[in-house]
Design a protein around this motif. Structure first.
Motif, PDB file in Angstrom:
ATOM      1  N   TRP A 236       1.001  -1.025   0.181  1.00 47.20           N
ATOM      2  CA  TRP A 236      -0.005  -0.290  -0.088  1.00 47.20           C
ATOM      3  C   TRP A 236       0.822   1.071  -0.031  1.00 47.20           C
ATOM      4  O   TRP A 236       0.694   2.176  -0.718  1.00 47.20           O
ATOM      5  N   CYS A 237       1.814   1.338   0.908  1.00 49.45           N
ATOM      6  CA  CYS A 237       2.705   2.454   0.904  1.00 49.45           C
ATOM      7  C   CYS A 237       3.561   2.692  -0.338  1.00 49.45           C
ATOM      8  O   CYS A 237       3.816   3.814  -0.668  1.00 49.45           O
ATOM      9  N   ALA A 238       3.674   1.458  -1.173  1.00 46.84           N
ATOM     10  CA  ALA A 238       4.504   1.801  -2.312  1.00 46.84           C
ATOM     11  C   ALA A 238       3.697   2.529  -3.464  1.00 46.84           C
ATOM     12  O   ALA A 238       3.964   2.884  -4.436  1.00 46.84           O
ATOM     13  N   LYS A 239       2.350   2.384  -3.166  1.00 47.19           N
ATOM     14  CA  LYS A 239       1.389   2.964  -4.061  1.00 47.19           C
ATOM     15  C   LYS A 239       0.799   4.434  -3.840  1.00 47.19           C
ATOM     16  O   LYS A 239      -0.150   5.133  -4.701  1.00 47.19           O
ATOM     17  N   ASP A 240       0.482   4.498  -2.529  1.00 48.60           N
ATOM     18  CA  ASP A 240      -0.189   5.494  -2.206  1.00 48.60           C
ATOM     19  C   ASP A 240       0.388   6.596  -1.358  1.00 48.60           C
ATOM     20  O   ASP A 240       1.395   6.476  -0.566  1.00 48.60           O
ATOM     21  N   THR A 241       0.378   7.931  -2.092  1.00 52.10           N
ATOM     22  CA  THR A 241       1.111   8.955  -1.652  1.00 52.10           C
ATOM     23  C   THR A 241       0.642   9.511  -0.222  1.00 52.10           C
ATOM     24  O   THR A 241       1.508  10.537   0.343  1.00 52.10           O
ATOM     25  N   SER A 242      -0.360   8.997   0.157  1.00 55.94           N
ATOM     26  CA  SER A 242      -0.664   9.493   1.858  1.00 55.94           C
ATOM     27  C   SER A 242       0.144   8.840   2.834  1.00 55.94           C
ATOM     28  O   SER A 242      -0.150   8.973   3.893  1.00 55.94           O
ATOM     29  N   CYS A 243       0.950   7.693   2.277  1.00 58.12           N
ATOM     30  CA  CYS A 243       1.564   6.818   3.504  1.00 58.12           C
ATOM     31  C   CYS A 243       2.772   7.848   3.892  1.00 58.12           C
ATOM     32  O   CYS A 243       3.557   8.289   3.282  1.00 58.12           O
ATOM     33  N   ALA A 244       2.847   7.812   5.365  1.00 51.26           N
ATOM     34  CA  ALA A 244       3.749   8.326   5.922  1.00 51.26           C
ATOM     35  C   ALA A 244       5.169   7.851   5.666  1.00 51.26           C
ATOM     36  O   ALA A 244       6.093   8.550   6.118  1.00 51.26           O
ATOM     37  N   LEU A 245       5.172   6.606   5.082  1.00 54.60           N
ATOM     38  CA  LEU A 245       6.498   5.984   5.021  1.00 54.60           C
ATOM     39  C   LEU A 245       6.725   6.117   3.370  1.00 54.60           C
ATOM     40  O   LEU A 245       7.817   5.443   2.968  1.00 54.60           O
ATOM     41  N   LYS A 246       6.287   7.032   2.516  1.00 54.65           N
ATOM     42  CA  LYS A 246       6.246   6.987   1.204  1.00 54.65           C
ATOM     43  C   LYS A 246       7.678   7.279   0.833  1.00 54.65           C
ATOM     44  O   LYS A 246       8.348   8.189   1.587  1.00 54.65           O
ATOM     45  N   GLY A 247       8.053   6.446  -0.026  1.00 52.76           N
ATOM     46  CA  GLY A 247       9.611   6.513  -0.372  1.00 52.76           C
ATOM     47  C   GLY A 247      10.421   5.878   0.193  1.00 52.76           C
ATOM     48  O   GLY A 247      11.769   5.606  -0.197  1.00 52.76           O
ATOM     49  N   LYS A 248      10.136   5.023   1.310  1.00 52.70           N
ATOM     50  CA  LYS A 248      10.935   4.178   2.238  1.00 52.70           C
ATOM     51  C   LYS A 248      10.774   2.667   1.697  1.00 52.70           C
ATOM     52  O   LYS A 248       9.301   2.590   1.251  1.00 52.70           O
ATOM     53  N   ASP A 249      11.379   1.923   2.074  1.00 56.78           N
ATOM     54  CA  ASP A 249      11.115   0.279   1.761  1.00 56.78           C
ATOM     55  C   ASP A 249      10.435  -0.034   3.110  1.00 56.78           C
ATOM     56  O   ASP A 249      11.502  -0.068   4.282  1.00 56.78           O
ATOM     57  N   VAL A 250       9.088  -0.096   3.280  1.00 57.99           N
ATOM     58  CA  VAL A 250       8.637  -0.450   4.772  1.00 57.99           C
ATOM     59  C   VAL A 250       9.178  -1.730   5.154  1.00 57.99           C
ATOM     60  O   VAL A 250       9.532  -1.784   6.500  1.00 57.99           O
ATOM     61  N   LYS A 251       9.455  -2.678   4.522  1.00 59.45           N
ATOM     62  CA  LYS A 251      10.088  -4.056   4.863  1.00 59.45           C
ATOM     63  C   LYS A 251      11.392  -3.648   5.626  1.00 59.45           C
ATOM     64  O   LYS A 251      11.783  -4.391   6.545  1.00 59.45           O
ATOM     65  N   ALA A 252      12.205  -2.959   4.906  1.00 58.58           N
ATOM     66  CA  ALA A 252      13.593  -2.471   5.718  1.00 58.58           C
ATOM     67  C   ALA A 252      13.353  -1.834   7.073  1.00 58.58           C
ATOM     68  O   ALA A 252      14.143  -1.911   7.792  1.00 58.58           O
ATOM     69  N   VAL A 253      12.348  -0.871   6.826  1.00 58.00           N
ATOM     70  CA  VAL A 253      12.111   0.112   8.143  1.00 58.00           C
ATOM     71  C   VAL A 253      11.854  -0.828   9.228  1.00 58.00           C
ATOM     72  O   VAL A 253      12.230  -0.888  10.242  1.00 58.00           O
ATOM     73  N   VAL A 254      11.064  -1.787   8.849  1.00 59.93           N
ATOM     74  CA  VAL A 254      10.520  -2.779  10.163  1.00 59.93           C
ATOM     75  C   VAL A 254      11.792  -3.724  10.486  1.00 59.93           C
ATOM     76  O   VAL A 254      12.142  -3.903  11.686  1.00 59.93           O
TER      77      VAL A 254
END
Length: 461
Positions: A236-254
């Motif tokens: 979802w974050c990879a596609k939705d510009t409203s994501c607070a983690l937009k532009g980041k690899d969410v899996k890498a963040v976790v």
């Protein structure tokens, strides 16, 4: 068992609204131990709202909200609530019947030593803590017996299913329709095994696994579901510009958050920067489990971002449930673990199933809560003779509380079982999810006994 003497329902305690004026309350007397029908008895609290169109009445609709350990009176007390109640076409055709399961709410509230419960290690770190957890769990069970009497050993789903049939008889009904949610689906399944000829309809929403998985499979499948939900958030974050983690690899963040937690370098965020409160890896797994239970990706991403930056709004969800769940679940499932080494192996299996999330914290709570519990699991009831109606099971594809593999097994339990899937992260689909389609399918089924085509998938919205 006699009939039910109906009277006005008690008023609610503030700030809760009073029950509907159409609701009436009563009790049904049942044996504490159904194996000893002439032994001591107890009273089950029941509530009813009568069908609004008596000429077109189809019968009674019983329900159970799950938990395990949740009361069910509210389903009838507030059946005509415009926001949380039933649709008009359901209320017009059915008497809505709610009841508090044995040992819950007004059906003899379970009393246990809550101070002792607070001392039990929730995530044992060594063999000594694991044994201490077992010892204290047993002492907690003993305190429930001392405070509540013999009902503490008879709160299993088979006993509740037999209570339901006593309610049916007291209502003077030949058959019932039943709608079970979450853990309530297991109660519905037990009723179907014991009294198939007394079921008009059986709708199961967010289904438990009826195959009685051991601790390993229960935790693996639950953990895989959390893992899948983390990946749904990343997509979802990879596609939705409203994501607070937009532009980041969410899996890498976790992965980075867990690495910092393991090293003791992850702290709760504050309004101006990190606080001094450390966040452990176990807390992080708990956060992922709770925040991804329902599909609210904006909030989950915002809180992950706050944790990652050390600044922003963040809150822990208190997942502590009523103590009653142990007296139910530890009788229905055999989660016994041999020893500390077996537990370490179980945790490793969970991490293999969920390399990002590590494990499902709700599932692990339930597994560990049953270690040392003295009452052995109840035997599974044999399937009684009698023809079952078509059975409808609805489940979210990404449900971490009742994972889809268990729902598939539930649907296969019945000769005419049908599974319809909501293509989303969610749990409890009837009246409480982002799509109206599952509730429409359930209502259509309850009214007509017609199920959606096998393999039906509902879109998220």
């Amino acid at each position: 068992m006699g009939t039910i003497k109906w009277s006005a329902c008690p008023k609610a305690e503030p700030p809760y609204p009073d029950p509907s004026k159409r609701a009436r309350c009563g009790t049904v007397e049942v044996p504490v131990d159904w194996a000893k029908p002439d032994g001591p008895t107890m009273k089950i609290a029941v509530a009813r709202q009568k069908a609004t169109d008596p000429k077109k009445r189809l019968g009674v609709l019983l329900s159970n909200p799950g938990g395990p350990g949740s009361g069910g009176l509210d389903d009838a007390l507030y059946a005509d609530d415009p926001f949380e109640g039933y649709a008009k076409n359901i209320r017009s055709r059915f008497d809505i019947i709610g009841f508090d399961p044995r040992g819950i709410g007004r059906s003899g509230k379970l009393r246990c030593d809550e101070k002792l419960a607070g001392k039990i290690p929730t995530r044992p770190k060594n063999a000594a803590e694991f044994q201490r957890m077992r010892t204290l769990n047993k002492q907690l069970a003993d305190s429930c017996r001392a405070g509540s009497g013999p009902v503490a050993d008879h709160m299993d789903s088979v006993s509740v299913a037999r209570d339901m049939d006593a309610i049916r008889a007291a209502l003077g009904e030949k058959k019932i329709s039943f709608l079970g949610h979450s853990y309530g689906t297991l109660i519905g399944r037990q009723y179907a095994r014991l009294f198939p000829q007394k079921l008009r309809a059986l709708a199961l929403d967010s289904a438990m696994d009826p195959s009685r998985p051991d601790a390993g499979r229960f935790l693996r499948e639950g953990s895989a579901a959390v893992e899948g939900n983390v990946r749904q958030l990343a997509n979802w974050c990879a596609k939705d510009t409203s994501c607070a983690l937009k532009g980041k690899d969410v899996k890498a963040v976790v992965r980075g958050l867990f690495a910092r937690a393991d090293a003791g370098r992850l702290f709760e965020p504050g309004p101006h920067g990190p606080t001094r409160k450390k966040v452990t890896a176990d807390q992080l797994s708990g956060f992922l489990t709770e925040s991804l239970r329902k599909w609210n990706p904006q909030t989950a991403a915002e809180e992950l971002s706050a944790l990652n930056r050390g600044r922003g709004e963040f809150s822990w969800t208190d997942s502590t449930s009523e103590l009653a769940w142990r007296t139910v679940m530890c009788r229905d499932y055999d989660f016994r673990i041999r020893d500390w080494d077996d537990y370490r192996e179980l945790r490793q299996q969970a991490r293999s199933a969920a390399p990002l999330a590590r494990y499902n914290s709700q599932a692990l709570d339930m597994v560990l809560g049953c270690q040392g519990w003295p009452a052995a699991p109840e035997p599974q009831p044999q399937q009684a003779k009698g023809k079952l109606p078509p059975v409808l099971v609805v489940n979210a594809r990404h449900d971490l509380a009742t994972p889809l593999p268990g729902a598939r097994r539930m649907a296969r339990e019945f000769p005419a079982g049908r599974l319809a899937v909501l293509d989303s992260v969610d749990h409890w689909l009837y009246r409480k999810c982002q799509s109206p389609l599952p509730a429409r399918a359930v209502n259509t089924y309850l009214l007509t006994l017609e199920t959606p085509p096998d393999g039906t998938v509902f879109p998220r919205r």
